[in-house]
Design a protein around this motif. Sequence first.
Motif, short mmCIF file in Angstrom:
data_model
loop_
_atom_site.label_atom_id
_atom_site.label_comp_id
_atom_site.label_asym_id
_atom_site.label_seq_id
_atom_site.Cartn_x
_atom_site.Cartn_y
_atom_site.Cartn_z
N ILE A 138 0.85 -1.20 0.00
CA ILE A 138 0.00 0.00 0.00
C ILE A 138 0.88 1.25 0.00
O ILE A 138 0.67 2.18 -0.76
CB ILE A 138 -0.91 0.03 1.25
N GLN A 150 -3.49 -5.69 11.62
CA GLN A 150 -3.56 -4.27 11.22
C GLN A 150 -2.33 -3.50 11.69
O GLN A 150 -1.83 -2.64 10.98
CB GLN A 150 -4.83 -3.64 11.80
N THR A 210 0.09 -1.27 9.30
CA THR A 210 0.51 0.13 9.47
C THR A 210 2.05 0.22 9.52
O THR A 210 2.63 1.16 8.98
CB THR A 210 -0.09 0.75 10.74
N ILE A 238 3.25 0.11 6.00
CA ILE A 238 3.06 1.39 5.29
C ILE A 238 4.17 2.36 5.71
O ILE A 238 4.80 3.02 4.87
CB ILE A 238 1.67 2.00 5.59
N GLN A 268 -14.99 0.96 5.13
CA GLN A 268 -13.59 1.22 5.49
C GLN A 268 -12.90 2.00 4.36
O GLN A 268 -12.17 2.95 4.58
CB GLN A 268 -12.87 -0.11 5.73
N GLN A 269 -13.18 1.58 3.13
CA GLN A 269 -12.53 2.26 2.01
C GLN A 269 -13.13 3.64 1.75
O GLN A 269 -12.44 4.56 1.34
CB GLN A 269 -12.59 1.40 0.74
N ASN A 280 -7.41 5.49 1.90
CA ASN A 280 -6.37 5.18 0.93
C ASN A 280 -6.05 6.31 -0.02
O ASN A 280 -5.00 6.30 -0.66
CB ASN A 280 -6.69 3.89 0.18
N MET A 318 -3.25 7.12 2.13
CA MET A 318 -2.17 6.14 2.19
C MET A 318 -1.44 5.98 0.86
O MET A 318 -0.23 5.86 0.80
CB MET A 318 -2.72 4.78 2.63
N ASN A 376 -0.27 6.62 12.25
CA ASN A 376 -1.05 5.42 11.94
C ASN A 376 -0.61 4.24 12.82
O ASN A 376 -1.44 3.57 13.43
CB ASN A 376 -0.84 5.09 10.45
N PHE A 436 -8.97 6.63 12.31
CA PHE A 436 -9.14 5.44 11.46
C PHE A 436 -8.33 4.28 12.05
O PHE A 436 -8.79 3.14 12.09
CB PHE A 436 -8.66 5.74 10.03
N GLY A 470 -9.93 0.80 10.59
CA GLY A 470 -8.81 0.03 10.05
C GLY A 470 -8.80 -1.37 10.61
O GLY A 470 -9.08 -2.36 9.90
N TRP A 474 -11.22 -5.63 9.61
CA TRP A 474 -10.70 -7.00 9.44
C TRP A 474 -11.14 -7.91 10.57
O TRP A 474 -11.43 -9.08 10.36
CB TRP A 474 -9.16 -6.98 9.35
N ASN A 512 -13.09 -5.52 0.14
CA ASN A 512 -12.05 -4.55 0.45
C ASN A 512 -11.26 -4.23 -0.82
O ASN A 512 -11.01 -3.07 -1.15
CB ASN A 512 -11.11 -5.11 1.52
C1 BGC Z 1 -7.00 -1.04 5.07
C2 BGC Z 1 -6.11 -0.47 4.05
C3 BGC Z 1 -5.49 0.81 4.58
C4 BGC Z 1 -4.80 0.56 5.89
C5 BGC Z 1 -4.28 1.84 6.50
C6 BGC Z 1 -6.24 -1.26 6.33
O1 BGC Z 1 -7.09 -1.79 7.29
O2 BGC Z 1 -7.59 -2.25 4.61
O3 BGC Z 1 -6.82 -0.26 2.87
O4 BGC Z 1 -4.58 1.31 3.68
O5 BGC Z 1 -5.68 -0.05 6.79
O6 BGC Z 1 -3.61 1.63 7.68
#
Ligand code: BGC
Length: 499
Positions: free
Chosen positions: A34, A167, A171, A174, A285-286, A291, A294, A322, A389, A394, A398, A421
């Motif tokens: 991501i 999750q 993060t 990312i 969530q989306q 995103n 992100m 995050n 988030f 976030g 899940w 998702n």
């Molecule tokens: C989401 C991702 C998002 C990420 C950000 C995830 O739970 O599915 O789409 O980029 O969280 O931390």
Amino acid sequence: MAINDEVFKSKITVYVLACWILAAFGGLMFGYDIGISGGVTGMDDFLIKFFPKIHERKLHATENNYCKYDDQMLQLFTSSLYLAALVSSFGASKACSILGRKPTILMASAFFIAGAGFSAGAQQKWVLILGRILFGIGVGFGNEAVPLFLTEIAPVQHRGAVNILFQLFVTIGILVANLVNYGTSVLHPNGWRVSLGLAAVPAFILLIGSLIITETPPSLVERGKETQGRAALKKIRGVDNVDAEFEQIILACEQARQVQKPFKKLFKRESMPPLIIAVSLQVFQQFTGINAIMFYAPVLFQTLGFKSNASLLSSVITGLVNVSSTFVSIYAVDKVGRRKLLLQACVQMLISQLAIGWILHVHLTETGSLDKTLAAIVVILVCTFVMSFAWSWGPLGWLIPSETFPMETRTAGFAFAVSSNMVFTFVIAQAFLSMLCHLQSYIFFFFSAWILVMGIFVVFLLPETKGVPIDSMVERVWKQHPVWKKFFNDEPPKNLQMA
Ligand code: BGC
């Protein structure tokens, strides 16, 4: 199921900790993918090699701020991954049921390694996209198997926290990607290759991890391996007497075995409540707009008038926020519960998005840039948005779908969650830069409207699942909820209280 869950005993052993962390590397891979593409698509060397026209456009000083990067092919580079993940999550669901969670995680790591090789070595655009597709298949397999794995091996009282490790690692992935991009942006002309190739490192850790971790007891029992299932349960609980919990798994598996076609069963009336919740949570969530930030934070910050390096640095800051805010969720999810976290976040996200939209609407002209103070305020608002988030939509996007399906539809149902998702991640990845170009600052009002809708959804339709064993969800959650109980024909047993 009349078993009293309070009797389930467990210790946290070194082995079980290792299993949690190694599996969570699947999340790190997802997060790395991501986070890496936004920075890479902002690098001149990368654009010159694969997207020379966009590079030309970027150099024009009088260009419209909001439209600099609007290019379908460039967006396809980012989004092709999610398309591949979407399709492969259904294959992954089959692999999870037939082969188990552990081999599915192993397959994910193999795809990630291949993806890293192709993308880092790409000389042509199609090889680059092929690399993204391989990464995507890895994401489809990893995102299907890892949250289920974590949920199934977690003791009930810590299930939320353990699942959120996924999750947390997303993060971290990312953030690492943002840091890598920050470092490689000065390595000319192949910095982008280093960024894409470094994905192989966590992929190897996941590969080794997938050989060390245990298979989950429910998956073993589901496939007729009861002795191994009991042994695995003893090993992960660190105690000898696991009879009560094992009995509950056996019962759930017996029911599951009567269902020959889980995907068909998933569309039966009584399967609708968890399915609707799982899919909606992922879609919502989306539509928080996460995103947009992100993937495109570096691009977005350049739109605000930041120089290339300052933009990358700002995305490192949002990445740090995050990661750190996800710990709040790990701490709170099994204490305050899922609903409160989601609702609190809706309020905070709404205020942040409205304020960003308003500042850009009033102060950012098409060709000018924001003054320093306002740009700093926007970065702070982006942080307050990301923060909320990170402790809510976030991780819970899940967690909840992984814990609310009964055994017989769990992998099939979760595949729908993963693929929803991916569809909407794809939509945002593919459309955001064009939406930014056309809607300009209104894009933030668009996301705000969605946040309002999802808040209302939580209030009326989302049941609390904190502390309920996963194999008791139907009786204790769905059949007790004022709306969802209508999907079941029988009356709820009187002795069971709503959790
Ligand atoms: C989401 C991702 C998002 C990420 C950000 C995830 O739970 O599915 O789409 O980029 O969280 O931390």
